[in-house]
Design a protein around this motif. Structure first.
Motif, PDB file in Angstrom:
ATOM      1  N   ASP A 185       0.817  -1.212   0.000  1.00 29.35           N
ATOM      2  CA  ASP A 185       0.000   0.000   0.000  1.00 29.35           C
ATOM      3  C   ASP A 185       0.851   1.262   0.000  1.00 29.35           C
ATOM      4  O   ASP A 185       0.492   2.269  -0.602  1.00 29.35           O
ATOM      5  N   TYR A 186       2.011   1.230   0.676  1.00 29.06           N
ATOM      6  CA  TYR A 186       2.806   2.455   0.790  1.00 29.06           C
ATOM      7  C   TYR A 186       3.314   2.908  -0.582  1.00 29.06           C
ATOM      8  O   TYR A 186       3.635   2.118  -1.444  1.00 29.06           O
TER       9      TYR A 186
ATOM     10  N   GLY B 297       0.137   1.164  -7.186  1.00 30.12           N
ATOM     11  CA  GLY B 297      -0.996   0.689  -7.975  1.00 30.12           C
ATOM     12  C   GLY B 297      -1.889   1.785  -8.518  1.00 30.12           C
ATOM     13  O   GLY B 297      -2.767   1.524  -9.350  1.00 30.12           O
ATOM     14  N   ALA B 298      -1.681   3.028  -8.086  1.00 27.80           N
ATOM     15  CA  ALA B 298      -2.515   4.135  -8.570  1.00 27.80           C
ATOM     16  C   ALA B 298      -2.365   4.324 -10.075  1.00 27.80           C
ATOM     17  O   ALA B 298      -3.295   4.771 -10.752  1.00 27.80           O
ATOM     18  N   TYR B 299      -1.194   3.982 -10.614  1.00 31.39           N
ATOM     19  CA  TYR B 299      -0.917   4.193 -12.038  1.00 31.39           C
ATOM     20  C   TYR B 299      -0.856   2.878 -12.807  1.00 31.39           C
ATOM     21  O   TYR B 299      -0.314   2.820 -13.905  1.00 31.39           O
ATOM     22  N   HIS B 300      -1.410   1.839 -12.238  1.00 33.26           N
ATOM     23  CA  HIS B 300      -1.411   0.521 -12.879  1.00 33.26           C
ATOM     24  C   HIS B 300      -2.218   0.571 -14.174  1.00 33.26           C
ATOM     25  O   HIS B 300      -3.407   0.876 -14.161  1.00 33.26           O
TER      26      HIS B 300
ATOM     27  N   VAL C   2      -3.197  -7.039  -6.570  1.00 30.52           N
ATOM     28  CA  VAL C   2      -3.557  -7.064  -5.153  1.00 30.52           C
ATOM     29  C   VAL C   2      -2.814  -5.928  -4.460  1.00 30.52           C
ATOM     30  O   VAL C   2      -1.668  -5.633  -4.804  1.00 30.52           O
ATOM     31  N   VAL C   3      -3.448  -5.295  -3.484  1.00 34.04           N
ATOM     32  CA  VAL C   3      -2.748  -4.364  -2.596  1.00 34.04           C
ATOM     33  C   VAL C   3      -2.796  -4.947  -1.191  1.00 34.04           C
ATOM     34  O   VAL C   3      -3.876  -5.251  -0.678  1.00 34.04           O
ATOM     35  N   ARG C   4      -1.621  -5.131  -0.601  1.00 32.72           N
ATOM     36  CA  ARG C   4      -1.548  -5.644   0.774  1.00 32.72           C
ATOM     37  C   ARG C   4      -1.279  -4.478   1.712  1.00 32.72           C
ATOM     38  O   ARG C   4      -0.379  -3.674   1.480  1.00 32.72           O
TER      39      ARG C   4
ATOM     40  N   LEU D 120      -2.369  10.314  -1.345  1.00 31.24           N
ATOM     41  CA  LEU D 120      -3.405  10.293  -2.382  1.00 31.24           C
ATOM     42  C   LEU D 120      -3.178   9.133  -3.351  1.00 31.24           C
ATOM     43  O   LEU D 120      -4.125   8.454  -3.764  1.00 31.24           O
ATOM     44  N   GLN D 121      -1.910   8.895  -3.705  1.00 36.06           N
ATOM     45  CA  GLN D 121      -1.596   7.758  -4.570  1.00 36.06           C
ATOM     46  C   GLN D 121      -1.961   6.447  -3.885  1.00 36.06           C
ATOM     47  O   GLN D 121      -2.496   5.529  -4.508  1.00 36.06           O
ATOM     48  N   GLN D 122      -1.679   6.380  -2.598  1.00 38.74           N
ATOM     49  CA  GLN D 122      -1.974   5.165  -1.850  1.00 38.74           C
ATOM     50  C   GLN D 122      -3.473   4.901  -1.809  1.00 38.74           C
ATOM     51  O   GLN D 122      -3.927   3.772  -2.019  1.00 38.74           O
TER      52      GLN D 122
END
Length: 371
Positions: A96-97, A101-104, A111-113, A138-140
């Motif tokens: 998550d940090y 994944g915001a720009y995936h 998955v986000v752990r 915000l990205q997170q």
């Protein structure tokens, strides 16, 4: 599902905490089971890479103030696209940090752990309100929202995140203790009993509470030494130890290898933690798995892991309460301490069985790779 990619900036021997060791252990287990595993991390300086049996990629970070994290995310996505063309990826797991994944944009489920308690403990944003940190937050949040599934290590963490971000689908899978660590090398330590803290030496980790509590009662228990193992971010504590003329009783070891940490855990009588916030700290689980008496702060995750006074001790984050707890524990007989430690080990073995948790993760990744 045949190829899984982990994004992790803390893979040992890089500066690492529980996240890095979790990914290293999980990747090694998957490799042994026949899966193709790639671990990708981003670093300002590319550190030495251990000879892992799985694929390890280390990318350089961008040194641009404020907007550097944005360019790092974009660069990572282009590298993933390149890798996917050569070695098709079935699932990507982001931490998550930093919100990678915001720009995936790759047509691969991800998955986000949830690892980073700094950003959502109790449903609030923590940390300095700098532009860089706000952008990361915000990205997170966007990364968590976009994920095919969010994996939390505890129920309490999941509740906190859901106060801040809409989660489409979620699962709770705990961290685990992996049995595939290197062989422990014997080392020479003081014959005194050891009170051990494993983790970053910082105010956030409550190391000032631990040190001040120990200094108050050190004269009552001359056979006990305090050891800090981990990155040192709080040098004022070292100065305080020197002023108190306690350099022979309080030892700052800095970062150590996994085998050295295991050796210290084996030698420790009591493991002590006082973090302001944690998700599911691997150091706590490892200490319990080695049948150690545990002192932990009264934060949400504590009650999910420890049964107070039965297999460990949950203490309010005040110096007085830590002093009272240390006095009580150090006056227990060796049989009483061993009994508490064995109950802790039994509790961890039941809840965090390695094979069971690894299979839960595989089932989750397989399910989203087919969706």
């Amino acid at each position: 599902m045949r190829h899984i990619v982990f994004i992790c900036n803390e893979l040992p021997p890089a500066s690492s905490g529980g996240i890095g060791h979790f990914v290293a252990g999980m990747a090694q287990c998957l490799h042994i089971m026949g899966y193709k595993v790639t671990v990708i991390g981003m670093y300002y300086n590319k550190p030495y890479v251990e000879n892992y049996p799985f694929n390890v990629i280390r990318l350089s970070r961008t040194r641009i103030k404020h907007i550097g994290p944005f360019f790092d995310c974009i660069r990572l996505q282009y590298y993933l696209k390149k890798l996917h063309k050569v070695q098709p990826i079935d699932v990507i797991e982001y931490p998550d940090y930093e919100g990678f994944g915001a720009y995936h944009f790759l047509n691969v489920p991800f998955v986000v752990r949830l690892h980073d308690s700094n950003f959502y403990t109790n449903g609030y944003f923590y940390g300095k309100r700098s532009l860089t940190l706000i952008m990361k937050w915000l990205q997170q949040a966007l990364s968590i929202y976009r994920a095919n599934i969010v994996v939390s290590v505890t129920d309490s963490v999941l509740k906190s995140v859901r106060k801040l971000v809409l989660i489409k689908k979620h699962s709770v899978i705990p961290n685990i203790v992996f049995d595939c660590y290197p062989v422990i090398k014997r080392q020479e330590f003081s014959t005194n009993r050891i009170l051990l803290h494993v983790g970053t030496v910082s105010k956030l980790k409550g190391c000032d509470i631990i040190l001040n509590s120990f200094l108050e009662i050190a004269h009552e228990f001359p056979d006990i030494n305090l050891y800090f193992v981990g990155r040192i971010h709080y040098y004022e504590l070292i100065e305080k130890v020197e002023k108190a003329s306690m350099i022979n009783r309080v030892v700052f070891l800095g970062e150590r290898s996994r085998s050295e940490v295991n050796e210290l855990l084996a030698r420790a009588s009591v493991c002590i933690f006082a973090s302001e916030r944690e998700n599911m700290p691997l150091a706590w689980i490892e200490a319990m798995n080695m049948a150690k008496v545990l002192i932990v702060p009264n934060i949400p995750v504590a009650t999910e892991l420890v049964k107070n006074t039965i297999d460990g001790f949950i203490v309010n984050r005040t110096i007085k309460d830590y002093i009272d707890s240390l006095r009580y524990i150090f006056n227990l007989s060796s049989i009483d301490l061993a009994t508490i430690g064995l109950k802790a080990k039994a509790s961890v073995s039941e809840k965090y069985d390695m094979n069971s948790v690894v299979m839960k993760n595989i089932e989750l990744w397989s399910a989203i790779s087919k969706s």
